[in-house]
Design a protein around this motif. Sequence first.
Motif, PDB file in Angstrom:
ATOM      1  N   GLY A  54      37.551 -27.236  -3.673  1.00 50.13           N
ATOM      2  CA  GLY A  54      36.311 -26.691  -3.125  1.00 50.13           C
ATOM      3  C   GLY A  54      36.046 -27.191  -1.715  1.00 50.13           C
ATOM      4  O   GLY A  54      35.335 -26.557  -0.944  1.00 50.13           O
ATOM      5  N   VAL A  55      36.660 -28.330  -1.372  1.00 52.49           N
ATOM      6  CA  VAL A  55      36.486 -28.867  -0.032  1.00 52.49           C
ATOM      7  C   VAL A  55      37.015 -27.893   1.017  1.00 52.49           C
ATOM      8  O   VAL A  55      36.476 -27.803   2.123  1.00 52.49           O
ATOM      9  CB  VAL A  55      37.147 -30.262   0.108  1.00 52.49           C
ATOM     10  N   GLY A  58      34.226 -25.423   1.548  1.00 58.89           N
ATOM     11  CA  GLY A  58      33.099 -26.025   2.256  1.00 58.89           C
ATOM     12  C   GLY A  58      33.403 -26.492   3.661  1.00 58.89           C
ATOM     13  O   GLY A  58      32.493 -26.569   4.493  1.00 58.89           O
ATOM     14  N   GLU A  59      34.662 -26.816   3.945  1.00 57.41           N
ATOM     15  CA  GLU A  59      34.988 -27.376   5.256  1.00 57.41           C
ATOM     16  C   GLU A  59      35.906 -26.497   6.110  1.00 57.41           C
ATOM     17  O   GLU A  59      36.185 -26.835   7.250  1.00 57.41           O
ATOM     18  CB  GLU A  59      35.607 -28.772   5.101  1.00 57.41           C
ATOM     19  N   ASN A  82      28.298 -28.487  -0.093  1.00 51.54           N
ATOM     20  CA  ASN A  82      29.451 -29.346   0.156  1.00 51.54           C
ATOM     21  C   ASN A  82      29.004 -30.714   0.670  1.00 51.54           C
ATOM     22  O   ASN A  82      29.528 -31.745   0.243  1.00 51.54           O
ATOM     23  CB  ASN A  82      30.384 -28.666   1.165  1.00 51.54           C
ATOM     24  N   CYS A  83      28.029 -30.720   1.570  1.00 49.55           N
ATOM     25  CA  CYS A  83      27.502 -31.988   2.094  1.00 49.55           C
ATOM     26  C   CYS A  83      26.841 -32.807   0.992  1.00 49.55           C
ATOM     27  O   CYS A  83      27.005 -34.034   0.935  1.00 49.55           O
ATOM     28  CB  CYS A  83      26.497 -31.723   3.217  1.00 49.55           C
TER      29      CYS A  83
END
Length: 136
Positions: A54-55, A58-59, A82-83
């Motif tokens: 998932g990172v 999100g990134e 994500n944060c």
Amino acid sequence: MKYLEKNVDLGLLIVRLAVGGLMLFHGISKMMHGVGFIEQVVSGAGLPHFITYGVYIGEVVAPILIIGGLATRAAAGIFAFNCLVATLLVHTSMIFTLGAEGGWALELIGLYFFGAVALIFTGGGKYSISNKYIWD
């Protein structure tokens, strides 16, 4: 004093470029070097292994969408989530801590999070790909 008139849309473009662009570097780093550390943290927390990836959403994906202004609100929501996940999994002990320079120990992730929250409320502005759509 025409030159002093506010330009909200230009401001939103700058926020999108800053928040999305700077986070994208984190995502590129993870693409180049892998997500081994995150994998350890996720498994240590007893979460399913697939959550590690998932990172990349999100990134990498969300920042690219934010930069272009495509589905800005949804992308900013993913980005903010994500944060939060990063804070809860890795930085919980630092939430009420000051850094060596006297600022909040989590000020960087805080700026990312609150920048994304602002974009959730505002959308991408007129200098965005999806400025004509309700889901901007």
